[in-house]
Structure formats: C-alpha cells, structure tokens
Design an enzyme around this catalytic site. Sequence first.
Site, PDB file in Angstrom:
ATOM      1  N   SER A  58       0.842  -1.200   0.000  1.00 49.82           N
ATOM      2  CA  SER A  58       0.000   0.000   0.000  1.00 49.82           C
ATOM      3  C   SER A  58       0.877   1.251   0.000  1.00 49.82           C
ATOM      4  CB  SER A  58      -0.943   0.009   1.209  1.00 49.82           C
ATOM      5  OG  SER A  58      -0.243  -0.269   2.406  1.00 49.82           O
TER       6      SER A  58
ATOM      7  N   GLU B 262       0.141 -12.467  -1.668  1.00 51.75           N
ATOM      8  CA  GLU B 262      -1.303 -12.523  -1.926  1.00 51.75           C
ATOM      9  C   GLU B 262      -1.644 -13.746  -2.780  1.00 51.75           C
ATOM     10  OE1 GLU B 262      -2.716  -8.883  -3.663  1.00 51.75           O
ATOM     11  OE2 GLU B 262      -1.920  -7.651  -2.024  1.00 51.75           O
TER      12      GLU B 262
ATOM     13  N   GLU C 257      -8.910  -9.963   3.851  1.00 53.24           N
ATOM     14  CA  GLU C 257      -9.307  -8.579   3.577  1.00 53.24           C
ATOM     15  C   GLU C 257     -10.713  -8.524   2.978  1.00 53.24           C
ATOM     16  OE1 GLU C 257      -6.310  -6.241   1.618  1.00 53.24           O
ATOM     17  OE2 GLU C 257      -7.693  -4.564   1.233  1.00 53.24           O
TER      18      GLU C 257
END
Length: 273
Positions: free
Chosen positions: A54, A124, A191
């Site tokens: 991020s 991920e 998430e």
Amino acid sequence: MSKYLVEDTRKVTTHRLIEMKRKGEKIAMLTAYDYTIASIIDGAGVDIILVGDSASNVMAGNVTTLPITLDQMIYHSKSVVRGVKRALVVTDMPFGTYQVNADEAVKNAIRIMKESHSDALKLEGGEEILPSIRKILDAGIPIMGHLGLTPQSINKFGTYTVRAKDEAEAAKLCRDAKLLEEAGCFAIVLEKIPAVLGAKVASELTIPVIGIGAGGDVDGQVLVSTDMLGMTADFTPRFLRRYADLHTVISDAVGNYICDVKECDFPNESEQY
Ligand code: KIV
C-alpha cells in the site's frame, strides 16, 4: 498512553503470535513505510508492523499497488526495520515478484530478507501460488498469506468491493486458507470479506487470522497507518476507524508556520544563534 504498552519488550516472533491465538489474546498489526512512524508505532506496542505494498498508494500516490518495485519495497523495509525493536516486521512481496515461477519467487524473497532484514514476507493468493510459497518456506523464510480482496488482483476483480459473498468464492477461500496453513504459513490476512466467513476461517485454523474488514471474530486486526491516523481524508471504507485527524493537525500546523514566517514572528530571539 495505551494500557497495552507492553512490559514484555522481547521481540515478537511467529511462534509467539501462534501462542497468542492459542491463549485468545488479540493481535494488533499496522502498516509503516518509514523509520519515524515505525519507531512511534513500535514504541506504542503494536505486535506486527507490515511494510505493505500500500506504500504504492499512500507513499507514492499511485492508483493501485501494482507499480511498486522490489527495490522500492526493500528501501521502505530497511527504513522501517531500523526503527523497530519489538514488533515482528513483515514485508509485502510486490506484484510480479512471485507469480512467474517458484525459482524467481525464492530469489526475490531471499533478496528482500538479505537486504532489508525483515522478519517475514506476505504474499497474496492461495492455491495458484502454492509452489512459490512452498519454495520460499523451504528457504527458511516465514510467510504470512493474504486472501479475500487481494489488491494486486484489482484488474481481475474490477472493483474493491467485498469478496467471497457467494458460496463458490467462500468455499475456495476456506480451501486456500487450509492449504496455506498446511504449507506452513504462520498467519493469514483476510481482507474485506463477510464477518461470518472471517469467523469460520479463524475457528478452523490454528494459525492466527488477521482481518481488515473481516469482522471482529478473527485473531487480530490490521489497518493502514495513514488511514487510521486520519492522514488520508478521502478514503472512507466501512471497516476503517479513525483514531486521529492528522490531516487537520498537519494542515493547521503548516498554516500557523506560514503565518509566522510571513509575519516575521519566526524565528524569534531564542530560535537563532
Ligand atoms: O499493503 C497493505 O497495506 C496490506 C494491508 C491492507 C493488509 O496488504
């Protein structure tokens, strides 16, 4: 000052996190991208600091996490590690550094660990990236998984909306979580998924499940530090709780500084040599 400012200043390890889950002690995790914020967050007693990709959004101003490079993630990680004494530091492997094949993935993972001195990596995805996960774990590098809304796949998803609302996607997420645990991951981030699904996964795994928009019945929570500190004023997802309004604090401070300079009030006698 937080009542959880820990007396136990020993370094947090992956084993201690699993023990925390066993004891029912919730895990607090935040992102950091630089030395100064990392040292404040660590000093306040957070358990895990994530050098998230991020950084691509909140540090570099990109629209997605995709453009950030391996060199840039290593730069952010090195800066964070220098500021941290207690928290476990986890670094995100950026998009494109672990999806091509397992050999390339382990080479990039080793580079991050060698150059940044991070404690662990986050990747991920589930079954699709299992060969890379296995190879990195075989090299002795701890891995945190990340399922649900995985922002590196935003171009496939097309939207940042809640994931795994339908049965098929929820079933795949549960399967992937099990596979990651069996492979040897020490924790998983979930998430933006329904709270009931977050609770189900957390209850079925022995490793900690850290949620961001995954409800309260998981083993810990993670937020992006610039969001929870109120620096990113225009980002308002439902899962975000703001603990400060630094946007206003910084803006007011800068406004006062400008006034003082323009009105010759700064520096005064005691602020010069
Ligand atoms: O990059 C990041 O900040 C993350 C968190 C949202 C978990 O992956």
